[in-house]
Design a protein around this motif. Structure first.
Motif, mmCIF file in Angstrom:
data_model
loop_
_atom_site.group_PDB
_atom_site.id
_atom_site.type_symbol
_atom_site.label_atom_id
_atom_site.label_comp_id
_atom_site.label_asym_id
_atom_site.label_seq_id
_atom_site.Cartn_x
_atom_site.Cartn_y
_atom_site.Cartn_z
ATOM 1 N N HIS A 255 14.214 -41.897 4.679
ATOM 2 C CA HIS A 255 13.324 -41.776 5.674
ATOM 3 C C HIS A 255 13.786 -42.469 6.927
ATOM 4 O O HIS A 255 14.298 -43.524 6.835
ATOM 5 C CB HIS A 255 11.878 -42.436 5.293
ATOM 6 N N HIS A 256 13.424 -42.110 8.216
ATOM 7 C CA HIS A 256 13.491 -42.902 9.567
ATOM 8 C C HIS A 256 12.617 -43.515 10.004
ATOM 9 O O HIS A 256 11.269 -43.373 9.496
ATOM 10 C CB HIS A 256 14.201 -41.669 10.533
ATOM 11 N N GLU A 257 12.742 -44.863 10.513
ATOM 12 C CA GLU A 257 11.735 -45.432 11.317
ATOM 13 C C GLU A 257 12.404 -46.028 12.277
ATOM 14 O O GLU A 257 13.273 -47.149 12.464
ATOM 15 C CB GLU A 257 11.283 -46.732 10.216
ATOM 16 N N VAL A 258 11.888 -45.577 13.373
ATOM 17 C CA VAL A 258 12.536 -46.116 14.850
ATOM 18 C C VAL A 258 11.967 -47.483 15.071
ATOM 19 O O VAL A 258 10.793 -47.559 15.128
ATOM 20 C CB VAL A 258 12.495 -45.037 15.956
ATOM 21 N N GLU A 259 12.593 -48.465 15.834
ATOM 22 C CA GLU A 259 12.263 -49.726 16.063
ATOM 23 C C GLU A 259 12.673 -50.407 17.280
ATOM 24 O O GLU A 259 13.888 -50.331 17.581
ATOM 25 C CB GLU A 259 12.560 -50.741 14.728
ATOM 26 N N LEU A 260 12.017 -51.369 17.865
ATOM 27 C CA LEU A 260 12.551 -52.156 18.997
ATOM 28 C C LEU A 260 13.237 -53.225 18.000
ATOM 29 O O LEU A 260 12.689 -53.718 16.930
ATOM 30 C CB LEU A 260 11.315 -52.977 19.828
ATOM 31 N N VAL A 261 14.469 -53.809 18.646
ATOM 32 C CA VAL A 261 15.088 -54.879 17.829
ATOM 33 C C VAL A 261 15.171 -55.923 18.981
ATOM 34 O O VAL A 261 15.539 -55.552 19.923
ATOM 35 C CB VAL A 261 16.521 -54.372 17.486
ATOM 36 N N VAL A 262 14.840 -57.143 18.608
ATOM 37 C CA VAL A 262 14.963 -58.160 19.262
ATOM 38 C C VAL A 262 16.109 -59.289 18.727
ATOM 39 O O VAL A 262 16.293 -59.448 17.559
ATOM 40 C CB VAL A 262 13.615 -59.295 19.224
ATOM 41 N N GLY B 204 18.434 -60.698 23.908
ATOM 42 C CA GLY B 204 18.283 -59.299 24.616
ATOM 43 C C GLY B 204 17.642 -58.360 23.489
ATOM 44 O O GLY B 204 16.943 -58.759 22.719
ATOM 45 N N TYR B 205 17.779 -56.973 23.902
ATOM 46 C CA TYR B 205 17.042 -56.275 23.059
ATOM 47 C C TYR B 205 17.733 -54.771 22.755
ATOM 48 O O TYR B 205 18.743 -54.482 23.574
ATOM 49 C CB TYR B 205 15.610 -55.543 23.764
ATOM 50 N N ALA B 206 17.300 -54.124 21.757
ATOM 51 C CA ALA B 206 18.121 -52.719 21.354
ATOM 52 C C ALA B 206 17.077 -51.875 20.715
ATOM 53 O O ALA B 206 15.789 -52.382 20.575
ATOM 54 C CB ALA B 206 19.158 -53.294 20.294
ATOM 55 N N VAL B 207 17.583 -50.580 20.317
ATOM 56 C CA VAL B 207 16.659 -49.807 19.524
ATOM 57 C C VAL B 207 17.423 -49.508 18.170
ATOM 58 O O VAL B 207 18.716 -49.455 18.338
ATOM 59 C CB VAL B 207 16.420 -48.524 20.244
ATOM 60 N N GLY B 208 16.760 -49.456 17.082
ATOM 61 C CA GLY B 208 17.314 -49.394 15.901
ATOM 62 C C GLY B 208 16.472 -48.452 14.987
ATOM 63 O O GLY B 208 15.477 -48.364 15.300
ATOM 64 N N LEU B 209 17.044 -48.290 13.826
ATOM 65 C CA LEU B 209 16.417 -47.338 12.787
ATOM 66 C C LEU B 209 16.311 -48.366 11.585
ATOM 67 O O LEU B 209 17.411 -48.777 10.985
ATOM 68 C CB LEU B 209 17.287 -46.106 12.427
ATOM 69 N N GLU C 45 12.470 -47.042 25.679
ATOM 70 C CA GLU C 45 12.509 -46.344 27.155
ATOM 71 C C GLU C 45 13.359 -47.043 27.995
ATOM 72 O O GLU C 45 12.718 -48.403 28.409
ATOM 73 C CB GLU C 45 11.185 -46.037 27.553
ATOM 74 N N GLY C 46 14.141 -46.748 28.973
ATOM 75 C CA GLY C 46 14.698 -47.573 30.100
ATOM 76 C C GLY C 46 15.583 -48.687 29.708
ATOM 77 O O GLY C 46 16.107 -49.099 30.629
ATOM 78 N N VAL C 47 15.810 -48.702 28.396
ATOM 79 C CA VAL C 47 16.594 -49.659 28.063
ATOM 80 C C VAL C 47 17.737 -49.445 26.975
ATOM 81 O O VAL C 47 18.923 -49.438 27.448
ATOM 82 C CB VAL C 47 15.759 -50.903 27.201
ATOM 83 N N ALA C 48 17.497 -48.537 25.851
ATOM 84 C CA ALA C 48 18.696 -48.403 25.196
ATOM 85 C C ALA C 48 18.589 -46.940 24.398
ATOM 86 O O ALA C 48 17.373 -46.469 24.367
ATOM 87 C CB ALA C 48 18.830 -49.409 24.144
#
Length: 242
Positions: free
Chosen positions: A85-92, A114-119, A228-231
């Protein structure tokens, strides 16, 4: 000093910023993950949903090994499962060591690089089986290639996170969408709670939890995750490796 085996390479994530040259990286120390941090996702997993701040209890935490970080676009389907399964997340990304003791939420932003987007990829069948038996479900979460991530963007280039959207598309179809203002525990609160259990250090990552809409991935699927607007994060699931 002689090592018996070759030291494993350090996991490093590219950094992208307005004033940052190519070839700048964030070395990873530890990967913390937050479970059930969007109420609708908790509901779809059959968990109790808090109705107020006083009803939240304590956050759910688990860890992934740092070498589960995946930077490539090709993510092999993991062994031992028929239900990835996929789970999209904000990463700090944490850029400074926390002071000793409990970290006040108001001091938490000072640690953030900083910040990223991850699964947060999940072997759902293995997780579900373990939960049904009251056993730890590490094998459902902590495996090779289980943590794809985008480049990290410095917090100074992002500004306030606010109500930015997290989204995930699979084969061009929207699967997940959630707003960061729907987090049960916000970033500052999560770092505070983590500091009560661990010594937060520079190089730590925190996967902040996923909105509702989690679902299966199959070999051949292509995904696009966005903060949104980041990564953005692009990739595809490839057949299991022999």
């Amino acid at each position: 000093m002689t090592d018996i085996v070759a030291a494993p390479p350090l996991t490093r994530i590219p950094v992208r910023g307005a004033d940052i040259a190519d070839g700048t990286f964030f070395p990873v120390r530890r990967v913390y993950c937050v479970g059930r941090n969007f109420a609708e996702h908790a509901r779809e997993m059959g968990a109790a949903v808090p109705t107020s701040a006083a009803d939240r209890g304590r956050p759910v935490f688990f860890l992934k090994p740092h070498d589960a970080i995946e930077l490539g676009e090709d993510v092999p389907y993991p062994p031992g499962t028929d239900d990835l399964h996929h789970e999209v997340e904000l990463v700090v990304a944490i850029g400074r060591d926390a002071p000793p003791g409990e970290l006040a939420p108001a001091d938490a932003p000072g640690l953030i690089y900083g910040y990223a987007v991850g699964l947060d990829l999940t072997r759902r069948d293995l997780q579900t089986q373990a939960k049904a038996k009251g056993l730890p479900w590490d094998i459902g979460k902590a495996f090779d290639h289980a943590a794809p991530i985008s480049a990290i963007v410095p917090a100074a280039d992002v500004g306030e996170l606010g109500a930015r959207a997290l989204t995930l598309e699979v084969n061009g179809e929207l699967r997940q969408r959630g707003s960061l203002d729907d987090l049960v525990w916000n970033v500052e609160e999560i770092l505070h709670e983590l500091s009560r259990l661990y010594a937060l250090r520079a190089g730590d990552l925190v996967y902040m939890g996923t909105p509702s809409g989690v679902g299966p991935l199959q070999p051949g699927d292509r995904y696009r995750a966005t903060l949104e607007g980041v990564a953005e994060l692009h990739g595809r699931i490839t057949p299991a490796r022999a």
